[in-house]
Motif scaffolding. Structure first.
Motif, PDB file in Angstrom:
ATOM      1  N   GLN A 102      19.015  -8.379 -44.217  1.00 56.50           N
ATOM      2  CA  GLN A 102      19.906  -9.646 -44.033  1.00 56.50           C
ATOM      3  C   GLN A 102      20.887  -9.057 -43.003  1.00 56.50           C
ATOM      4  OE1 GLN A 102      20.337 -12.685 -43.777  1.00 56.50           O
ATOM      5  NE2 GLN A 102      19.963 -13.615 -45.571  1.00 56.50           N
ATOM      6  N   ARG A 157      20.902 -22.370 -44.215  1.00 57.02           N
ATOM      7  CA  ARG A 157      22.272 -22.498 -44.635  1.00 57.02           C
ATOM      8  C   ARG A 157      23.032 -21.791 -43.258  1.00 57.02           C
ATOM      9  NH1 ARG A 157      26.099 -18.675 -46.314  1.00 57.02           N
ATOM     10  NH2 ARG A 157      25.054 -16.804 -46.979  1.00 57.02           N
ATOM     11  N   TYR A 163      17.159 -14.697 -40.207  1.00 61.69           N
ATOM     12  CA  TYR A 163      16.506 -14.447 -41.643  1.00 61.69           C
ATOM     13  C   TYR A 163      15.673 -15.622 -42.028  1.00 61.69           C
ATOM     14  CZ  TYR A 163      16.477 -13.305 -46.803  1.00 61.69           C
ATOM     15  OH  TYR A 163      16.033 -13.206 -47.935  1.00 61.69           O
ATOM     16  N   MET A 200      21.599  -6.742 -51.490  1.00 60.31           N
ATOM     17  CA  MET A 200      21.670  -7.540 -50.306  1.00 60.31           C
ATOM     18  C   MET A 200      22.651  -8.738 -50.393  1.00 60.31           C
ATOM     19  SD  MET A 200      18.627  -9.154 -47.938  1.00 60.31           S
ATOM     20  CE  MET A 200      18.093 -10.375 -49.036  1.00 60.31           C
ATOM     21  N   ASN A 201      22.694  -9.264 -51.522  1.00 59.65           N
ATOM     22  CA  ASN A 201      23.517 -10.494 -51.829  1.00 59.65           C
ATOM     23  C   ASN A 201      25.111 -10.044 -52.602  1.00 59.65           C
ATOM     24  OD1 ASN A 201      21.813 -12.104 -51.028  1.00 59.65           O
ATOM     25  ND2 ASN A 201      20.781 -12.624 -52.719  1.00 59.65           N
ATOM     26  N   LEU A 204      27.959 -12.049 -51.201  1.00 62.75           N
ATOM     27  CA  LEU A 204      28.001 -13.385 -51.780  1.00 62.75           C
ATOM     28  C   LEU A 204      28.417 -13.706 -53.267  1.00 62.75           C
ATOM     29  CD1 LEU A 204      24.621 -14.556 -50.529  1.00 62.75           C
ATOM     30  CD2 LEU A 204      26.741 -14.712 -49.123  1.00 62.75           C
TER      31      LEU A 204
HETATM   32  C1  GCO Z   1      22.054 -15.716 -48.217  1.00 63.36           C
HETATM   33  C2  GCO Z   1      21.025 -14.965 -49.013  1.00 63.36           C
HETATM   34  C3  GCO Z   1      19.868 -15.583 -49.114  1.00 63.36           C
HETATM   35  C4  GCO Z   1      19.067 -15.134 -50.355  1.00 63.36           C
HETATM   36  C5  GCO Z   1      17.499 -15.486 -50.637  1.00 63.36           C
HETATM   37  C6  GCO Z   1      17.697 -17.020 -50.942  1.00 63.36           C
HETATM   38  O1  GCO Z   1      22.709 -15.198 -47.226  1.00 63.36           O
HETATM   39  O2  GCO Z   1      21.891 -16.933 -48.087  1.00 63.36           O
HETATM   40  O3  GCO Z   1      20.716 -13.457 -48.685  1.00 63.36           O
HETATM   41  O4  GCO Z   1      19.088 -15.483 -48.007  1.00 63.36           O
HETATM   42  O5  GCO Z   1      19.049 -13.616 -50.227  1.00 63.36           O
HETATM   43  O6  GCO Z   1      16.752 -15.314 -49.641  1.00 63.36           O
HETATM   44  O7  GCO Z   1      16.224 -17.450 -51.200  1.00 63.36           O
END
Ligand code: GCO
Length: 259
Positions: A102, A157, A163, A200-201, A204
């Motif tokens: 990401q 978004r 990505y 990865m998240n 967030l």
């Molecule tokens: C982001 C997240 C998403 C999730 C996932 C959502 O930054 O919005 O990383 O991309 O990882 O892929 O389905």
């Protein structure tokens, strides 16, 4: 459905599965689920030491596993890995194209090289590894390919443009694989994870504003756990889905269903 029927339908005994990016995160959870369903695992990651450590943990749990570290963007390494499988008589019955990265920032600020890195890792890698796997599955007349998409395969978004483009590509690459390889006994499908609790998240998860927004968008009102992908993955990897092809199954707490 009798106990025997339901068990055998989802049994992966005798199958070998290659899961890219399986030393941690979603790939690790899927690989662990496959191992518990009886599969032999080929564990992949970019870091040889971390990949081998994961293999040792699988073996300590009584599962069959071996390491195959490579970066999915390194085509020579991928081709060499499959040549090794051929030489050692390893037939990859199940491929999960999970490895991905990401990179978040405004689209207008991305360099072309930054764009290429995301596309290469999240989309081109799935094509290259899928092609090498299919070359071996076609003569065998069977195979399972599971590409890991995302909610971003359907919705966008701000700040995750490359990505989103890559994951949208995964959705249609899956259809392309299905229409070309279904006649050879191969089922190619995708899983679209929602917002899952992964490294990865982390950025967030620790952002209160993002969390508040996200909880307002998810009917289940919570983040998903990596292990919540395992059932769908086993379904697509098993004889329970021999007539399912080209589909993306979203595991997203209902987020795509909501306005
Ligand atoms: C982001 C997240 C998403 C999730 C996932 C959502 O930054 O919005 O990383 O991309 O990882 O892929 O389905």
């Amino acid at each position: 459905m009798s106990e025997n029927m339901s068990t055998s339908l989802f049994d992966l005994s005798g199958k070998t599965a290659l899961v890219t990016g399986s030393s941690r995160g979603l790939g690790r959870a899927i690989a662990e689920g496959f191992a518990k369903a009886g599969a032999r695992l080929v564990i992949n990651g970019t870091d040889p030491a971390r990949t081998q450590a994961a293999v040792e943990e699988f073996r300590a749990a009584g599962h069959q596993a071996e390491a195959c570290p490579f970066n999915v963007t390194d085509e020579d390494a991928v081709v060499s890995a499959f040549a090794r499988f051929d030489a050692e008589g390893i037939a990859i019955d199940i491929l999960v194209n999970n490895a991905g990265i990401q990179h978040r920032k405004p689209l207008v600020e991305f360099t072309t090289d930054e764009w290429r890195r995301v596309i290469e890792t999240n989309l081109t890698g799935a094509f290259v590894i899928g092609r090498e796997a299919a070359k071996r599955m076609i003569p065998r007349g069977s195979g399972k390919i599971i590409n890991i998409g995302s909610l971003a395969s359907e919705l966008a978004r701000p700040t995750v443009g490359p990505y989103t483009a890559a994951k949208g590509g995964i959705r249609n690459l899956t259809k392309a694989m299905a229409v070309e390889w279904a006649a050879h006994g191969i089922q190619a499908n995708a899983i679209g994870p929602g917002y899952m609790l992964t490294d990865m998240n982390q950025a967030l998860m620790s952002n209160p504003d993002f969390n508040n927004w996200l909880m307002s968008r998810i009917p289940s009102k919570r983040w998903g756990r990596p292990d919540e992908l395992v059932g769908t993955a086993i379904f697509l990897a098993s004889d329970a889905s021999t007539y399912v092809n080209g589909q993306t199954i979203y595991v997203d707490g209902g987020m795509l269903a909501a306005m």
